[in-house]
Design a protein around this motif. Structure first.
Motif, PDB file in Angstrom:
ATOM      1  N   GLU A  22       0.827  -1.209   0.000  1.00  0.00           N
ATOM      2  CA  GLU A  22       0.000   0.000   0.000  1.00  0.00           C
ATOM      3  C   GLU A  22       0.861   1.259   0.000  1.00  0.00           C
ATOM      4  O   GLU A  22       0.556   2.228  -0.713  1.00  0.00           O
ATOM      5  CB  GLU A  22      -0.937  -0.006   1.206  1.00  0.00           C
ATOM      6  CG  GLU A  22      -2.054  -1.010   1.095  1.00  0.00           C
ATOM      7  CD  GLU A  22      -2.898  -1.101   2.355  1.00  0.00           C
ATOM      8  OE1 GLU A  22      -2.564  -0.451   3.379  1.00  0.00           O
ATOM      9  OE2 GLU A  22      -3.903  -1.839   2.321  1.00  0.00           O
ATOM     10  N   ASP A  23       1.934   1.260   0.789  1.00  0.00           N
ATOM     11  CA  ASP A  23       2.836   2.411   0.826  1.00  0.00           C
ATOM     12  C   ASP A  23       3.498   2.629  -0.535  1.00  0.00           C
ATOM     13  O   ASP A  23       3.595   3.756  -1.024  1.00  0.00           O
ATOM     14  CB  ASP A  23       3.914   2.226   1.896  1.00  0.00           C
ATOM     15  CG  ASP A  23       3.355   2.282   3.302  1.00  0.00           C
ATOM     16  OD1 ASP A  23       2.207   2.743   3.477  1.00  0.00           O
ATOM     17  OD2 ASP A  23       4.069   1.843   4.237  1.00  0.00           O
ATOM     18  N   TYR A  25       2.398   1.624  -3.453  1.00  0.00           N
ATOM     19  CA  TYR A  25       1.356   2.037  -4.383  1.00  0.00           C
ATOM     20  C   TYR A  25       1.103   3.540  -4.265  1.00  0.00           C
ATOM     21  O   TYR A  25       1.006   4.245  -5.267  1.00  0.00           O
ATOM     22  CB  TYR A  25       0.080   1.243  -4.102  1.00  0.00           C
ATOM     23  CG  TYR A  25      -1.084   1.576  -4.994  1.00  0.00           C
ATOM     24  CD1 TYR A  25      -1.119   1.140  -6.315  1.00  0.00           C
ATOM     25  CD2 TYR A  25      -2.155   2.318  -4.521  1.00  0.00           C
ATOM     26  CE1 TYR A  25      -2.190   1.438  -7.132  1.00  0.00           C
ATOM     27  CE2 TYR A  25      -3.228   2.631  -5.334  1.00  0.00           C
ATOM     28  CZ  TYR A  25      -3.250   2.182  -6.642  1.00  0.00           C
ATOM     29  OH  TYR A  25      -4.298   2.489  -7.447  1.00  0.00           O
ATOM     30  N   THR A  26       1.037   4.028  -3.041  1.00  0.00           N
ATOM     31  CA  THR A  26       0.840   5.459  -2.812  1.00  0.00           C
ATOM     32  C   THR A  26       2.011   6.263  -3.368  1.00  0.00           C
ATOM     33  O   THR A  26       1.820   7.310  -3.991  1.00  0.00           O
ATOM     34  CB  THR A  26       0.664   5.738  -1.308  1.00  0.00           C
ATOM     35  OG1 THR A  26      -0.448   4.980  -0.831  1.00  0.00           O
ATOM     36  CG2 THR A  26       0.422   7.211  -1.046  1.00  0.00           C
ATOM     37  N   GLN A  27       3.228   5.769  -3.174  1.00  0.00           N
ATOM     38  CA  GLN A  27       4.411   6.459  -3.717  1.00  0.00           C
ATOM     39  C   GLN A  27       4.363   6.517  -5.236  1.00  0.00           C
ATOM     40  O   GLN A  27       4.665   7.556  -5.842  1.00  0.00           O
ATOM     41  CB  GLN A  27       5.694   5.746  -3.286  1.00  0.00           C
ATOM     42  CG  GLN A  27       6.049   5.905  -1.841  1.00  0.00           C
ATOM     43  CD  GLN A  27       7.269   5.052  -1.470  1.00  0.00           C
ATOM     44  OE1 GLN A  27       7.675   4.170  -2.214  1.00  0.00           O
ATOM     45  NE2 GLN A  27       7.830   5.336  -0.305  1.00  0.00           N
ATOM     46  N   LEU A  29       1.692   6.373  -7.160  1.00  0.00           N
ATOM     47  CA  LEU A  29       0.642   7.311  -7.564  1.00  0.00           C
ATOM     48  C   LEU A  29       1.108   8.757  -7.423  1.00  0.00           C
ATOM     49  O   LEU A  29       0.843   9.594  -8.307  1.00  0.00           O
ATOM     50  CB  LEU A  29      -0.622   7.090  -6.738  1.00  0.00           C
ATOM     51  CG  LEU A  29      -1.458   5.873  -7.097  1.00  0.00           C
ATOM     52  CD1 LEU A  29      -2.666   5.784  -6.170  1.00  0.00           C
ATOM     53  CD2 LEU A  29      -1.902   5.913  -8.534  1.00  0.00           C
ATOM     54  N   ASP A  30       1.805   9.058  -6.341  1.00  0.00           N
ATOM     55  CA  ASP A  30       2.318  10.415  -6.145  1.00  0.00           C
ATOM     56  C   ASP A  30       3.321  10.787  -7.236  1.00  0.00           C
ATOM     57  O   ASP A  30       3.291  11.899  -7.770  1.00  0.00           O
ATOM     58  CB  ASP A  30       2.970  10.556  -4.768  1.00  0.00           C
ATOM     59  CG  ASP A  30       1.958  10.508  -3.632  1.00  0.00           C
ATOM     60  OD1 ASP A  30       0.752  10.680  -3.891  1.00  0.00           O
ATOM     61  OD2 ASP A  30       2.390  10.284  -2.479  1.00  0.00           O
TER      62      ASP A  30
END
Length: 83
Positions: A22-23, A25-27, A29-30
């Protein structure tokens, strides 16, 4: 008892991996959002520059459009002749 401990360890390991995914994936996306914004801004600047150039030199813009139209016509006629 050993099975319970192993099951708990497995559950903890899976939870850690889930959090890591999840972390990450967030990176990603950012990063993609940042790159999208950067490319959009760069394209806007290039578009403005091209528009200013064509306004300052309309004869070149008309000539380029004419040449592009001729080229497109030749390509399309060649494409449709071969069929």
């Amino acid at each position: 008892m050993a099975k319970t401990k192993t099951a708990e360890e497995l559950k903890d390991a899976l939870e850690k991996e889930k959090q890591h995914i999840e972390d990450r994936y967030t990176q990603i996306l950012d990063t993609l959002e940042y790159e999208r914004d950067r490319i959009q801004n760069e394209l806007r600047r290039e578009f403005r520059t091209a528009r200013r150039y064509v306004r300052a030199n309309p004869e070149i813009g008309v000539g380029a459009a004419f040449a592009g139209g001729i080229l497109a016509g030749v390509l399309l006629s060649t494409l449709f002749k071969s069929n």
